[in-house]
Design a protein around this motif. Structure first.
Motif, PDB file in Angstrom:
ATOM      1  N   ILE A 230       0.726  -1.139   0.016  1.00  0.00           N
ATOM      2  CA  ILE A 230       0.038  -0.065  -0.110  1.00  0.00           C
ATOM      3  C   ILE A 230       0.839   1.373   0.077  1.00  0.00           C
ATOM      4  CG2 ILE A 230      -1.479   1.327   1.315  1.00  0.00           C
ATOM      5  CD1 ILE A 230      -2.908  -1.228   2.113  1.00  0.00           C
TER       6      ILE A 230
ATOM      7  N   ARG B 266      -7.769  -9.428  -6.974  1.00  0.00           N
ATOM      8  CA  ARG B 266      -8.799  -9.328  -6.031  1.00  0.00           C
ATOM      9  C   ARG B 266      -8.589  -9.859  -4.426  1.00  0.00           C
ATOM     10  NH1 ARG B 266     -13.596 -12.648  -9.432  1.00  0.00           N
ATOM     11  NH2 ARG B 266     -13.689 -11.226 -11.561  1.00  0.00           N
TER      12      ARG B 266
ATOM     13  N   SER C  70      -6.797  -7.021  -2.953  1.00  0.00           N
ATOM     14  CA  SER C  70      -7.420  -5.988  -2.646  1.00  0.00           C
ATOM     15  C   SER C  70      -8.568  -6.638  -1.484  1.00  0.00           C
ATOM     16  CB  SER C  70      -8.696  -5.763  -3.879  1.00  0.00           C
ATOM     17  OG  SER C  70      -8.090  -5.500  -5.030  1.00  0.00           O
ATOM     18  N   LEU C  71      -9.036  -7.792  -1.377  1.00  0.00           N
ATOM     19  CA  LEU C  71      -9.611  -8.108  -0.048  1.00  0.00           C
ATOM     20  C   LEU C  71      -8.611  -7.962   1.084  1.00  0.00           C
ATOM     21  CD1 LEU C  71     -12.135  -9.630   1.210  1.00  0.00           C
ATOM     22  CD2 LEU C  71     -11.046 -11.898   0.886  1.00  0.00           C
TER      23      LEU C  71
ATOM     24  N   GLU D 159      -6.018  -6.131   1.466  1.00  0.00           N
ATOM     25  CA  GLU D 159      -6.006  -4.518   1.872  1.00  0.00           C
ATOM     26  C   GLU D 159      -7.179  -4.110   2.381  1.00  0.00           C
ATOM     27  OE1 GLU D 159      -4.852  -2.698  -1.515  1.00  0.00           O
ATOM     28  OE2 GLU D 159      -2.830  -3.751  -1.841  1.00  0.00           O
ATOM     29  N   ILE D 160      -8.404  -4.401   1.939  1.00  0.00           N
ATOM     30  CA  ILE D 160      -9.635  -3.906   2.518  1.00  0.00           C
ATOM     31  C   ILE D 160      -9.656  -4.237   4.245  1.00  0.00           C
ATOM     32  CG2 ILE D 160     -11.900  -4.202   2.687  1.00  0.00           C
ATOM     33  CD1 ILE D 160     -11.912  -4.349  -0.207  1.00  0.00           C
ATOM     34  N   VAL D 161      -9.252  -5.489   4.421  1.00  0.00           N
ATOM     35  CA  VAL D 161      -9.231  -6.067   5.807  1.00  0.00           C
ATOM     36  C   VAL D 161      -8.164  -5.342   6.578  1.00  0.00           C
ATOM     37  CG1 VAL D 161      -8.629  -8.184   7.332  1.00  0.00           C
ATOM     38  CG2 VAL D 161     -10.051  -8.441   5.133  1.00  0.00           C
TER      39      VAL D 161
ATOM     40  N   THR E 237      -6.468  -2.407   6.034  1.00  0.00           N
ATOM     41  CA  THR E 237      -6.812  -0.973   6.360  1.00  0.00           C
ATOM     42  C   THR E 237      -8.103  -0.843   7.180  1.00  0.00           C
ATOM     43  OG1 THR E 237      -8.067  -0.970   3.979  1.00  0.00           O
ATOM     44  CG2 THR E 237      -5.692  -0.249   4.183  1.00  0.00           C
ATOM     45  N   GLY E 238      -8.981  -1.779   6.996  1.00  0.00           N
ATOM     46  CA  GLY E 238     -10.245  -1.726   7.878  1.00  0.00           C
ATOM     47  C   GLY E 238      -9.800  -1.872   9.294  1.00  0.00           C
TER      48      GLY E 238
ATOM     49  N   GLN F 141      -8.069   1.342  10.189  1.00  0.00           N
ATOM     50  CA  GLN F 141      -9.491   2.409  10.543  1.00  0.00           C
ATOM     51  C   GLN F 141     -10.008   2.316  11.922  1.00  0.00           C
ATOM     52  OE1 GLN F 141     -11.456   2.499   7.037  1.00  0.00           O
ATOM     53  NE2 GLN F 141      -9.953   3.254   5.811  1.00  0.00           N
TER      54      GLN F 141
END
Lengths: 292, 243
Positions: free
Chosen positions: A34, B51, B54-55, B57-59, B61-62, B65
């Motif tokens: 990232i 994909r 991305s999954l 990364e979403i997890v 970064t989630g 946050q």
């Protein structure tokens, strides 16, 4: 017992191991990826900004150069137009001046030509007329005519008076050489004596004379001394006539010349200054005046 | 009926034993580690990631946050611990749909172990955040009279953390087992779905509570403009969870 302390310890160790594994295989690589992507995006954006700025600067530079080029082009074209216009004016003026000069020259040449032609014609006509007249009179001249001429001359000599007589007397007196008496034919001794006598009587002195023959006189006698001349001859009449004719021709030519149109085409009709025919000398004119 | 997978022992040698809790924990560890490795092996920093990447990364970064939302300023310092806590509990709950699977979090030993790690992690991060003295002084806030109560609070919340997770997970498994015996076909499916939801909520609660405790320990007191100091209140997740 729900709590198995060995399992508790084992699970705690397992969890610690899992934390390490997840850090090793999940968080670190993902966060690195990232971060790299962010850095890359930032770099690309910065690059895009730089390129945009650069493009903007280049566009400004281009616009500036374009405007400068336009100005320079306008200035140069204006200058060139001005120079071309000036050159055109100059060439036109030069051409006009040349054309005018040529026209004047042509006009002058035509006038001169016409004048020469007129003169030549007039002279030719005059000469022909007088040649015919002279020849006719010469053919008609006989001894009796010569005698009669001599008589007329003597009579005129005797009738001479006033200023003309004084002038002639003065001329005869001042002339050292003998006064010249010219005639077409050889004068007889009687005629010579009569003339001598008439002169002596008229001027009350002895006038030395010498006699010559001159066919130019056509028919007549002429006395000349120190520039003064007295005579009677048909040639004088003819000269007087020629003068009159010449004057008439001159007047006609002048009136035609003054009425000349200025344009080139009209010049073809040609009228020239009066041609001067052969004029009698002043002495002859005087003699004619005296004689007539 | 077994109340805990601890009671399923595959191998034992003295105090050392290999029970279902440890075995399924290893299995989960293997799945998580190998899965992460497989996905992160071909990571790309291109603009269009795969994909799976991305999954993940979403997890990640989630989680980051969420940690930040709780009030921790530098979430990456706590990401390893709190993220793993959430992922482990969540994966353990999600895998309950696999037949024959015994969730390690249905074992009080596991939940106690996790609670103990939180119990250790809180002072660890607290001392790292504000120093040993600062951290110890936080036990005497607002006055030294509160010291015993703070200590009791520390111990009891650890216990509560452990028992809450255990109770929820165990009860889910128990209810499912009981329902299977009563209504074998349809109803257990519904309960399993509900159990998945409960398990994820519990994972979230466990991780968030740990984050709240750490947040409370790391930024216990900061002087304000008036020279007075007040403990910053962590978000009221705990009360909600207890309720």
């Amino acid at each position: 017992m729900l709590i198995d302390w060995f399992t508790v310890v084992a699970q705690a160790v397992n969890f610690a191991l899992l934390v390490w594994l997840m850090k090793r295989f999940l968080y670190k690589p993902i966060l690195n990826a990232i971060a790299k992507r962010d850095a890359r995006v930032a770099a690309v954006l910065a690059d895009a900004d730089t390129k945009r700025d650069e493009a903007g600067r280049e566009r400004e530079e281009f616009d500036r150069k374009n405007a400068e080029f336009d100005r320079e082009r306008d200035a140069r074209s204006a200058k060139v137009r001005e120079a071309a216009s000036a050159e055109g004016e100059r060439l036109l003026a030069e051409a006009r001046a040349k054309a005018d000069a040529l026209s004047v020259r042509r006009q002058a040449a035509r006038r001169s030509e016409a004048r020469s032609l007129h003169q030549a014609l007039a002279r030719q006509a005059q000469q022909e007329v007088f040649a015919i007249a002279r020849k006719a009179l010469a053919d008609l001249a006989t001894t009796s005519l010569e005698e009669r001429i001599c008589e007329v001359f003597i009579g005129r000599l005797r009738e001479l008076e006033g200023e003309a007589k004084d002038e002639l007397a003065k001329a005869l007196a001042s002339d050292e050489a003998p006064a010249l008496v010219r005639s077409v034919a050889e004068l007889s001794s009687d005629q010579r004596a009569s003339i001598q006598k008439a002169l002596d009587v008229t001027f009350s002195m002895e006038v030395p004379l010498r006699f010559e023959t001159s066919p130019d006189l056509v028919s007549g006698i002429e006395l000349s001394a120190n520039g003064c001349k007295l005579g009677w001859s048909i040639a004088e009449y003819l000269r007087s006539l020629a003068k009159s004719v010449g004057d008439l021709v001159d007047e006609g030519l002048e009136s035609e010349g003054s009425a000349l149109p200025t344009d080139e085409s009209a010049l073809d009709g040609v009228a020239v200054d009066g041609a001067a025919p052969a004029l009698p000398t002043p002495a002859a004119q005087k003699a004619i005046a005296d004689g007539s | 009926m077994q109340l805990s997978p601890d009671q399923i022992v595959f191998w034992q040698y003295g105090v050392f034993k290999l029970n279902a809790t440890i075995a399924f924990t290893w299995a989960l560890m293997l799945v998580l580690a190998v899965g992460s490795r497989l996905i992160t092996r071909r990571l790309t920093d291109d603009v269009g990631p795969s994909r799976w990447q991305s999954l993940l990364e979403i997890v990640v970064t989630g989680i980051e946050q969420q940690i930040e939302t709780v009030g921790l300023k530098d979430p990456r310092r706590y990401l390893d611990f709190l993220g793993t806590l959430f992922l482990f509990v969540a994966t353990a709950a999600l895998c309950t749909i696999i037949p024959g699977y015994e969730s390690p979090t249905a074992s009080l030993s596991t939940t106690v172990a996790l609670a103990l790690t939180v119990f250790v992690a809180v002072p660890w991060f607290g001392i790292r955040g504000q120093g040993l003295g600062g951290y110890l002084r936080s036990y005497m806030e607002p006055t030294f009279i509160m010291l015993p109560f703070n200590i009791i609070s520390e111990a009891s919340r650890t216990l509560a953390l452990a028992v809450r997770l255990f109770g929820n997970m165990m009860s889910g498994a128990m209810i499912l087992a009981i329902l299977v015996t009563i209504t074998p076909f349809l109803f257990p499916v519904v309960m399993t779905v509900l159990g998945l939801l409960t398990g994820l909520v519990q994972a979230y609660i466990f991780a968030i509570l740990a984050a709240v405790y750490i947040a409370a320990a790391t930024r216990a007191r900061k002087p304000d403009a008036k020279g007075q100091s007040e403990p910053e209140q962590p978000i009221a997740t705990e009360g909600l969870v207890h309720g």
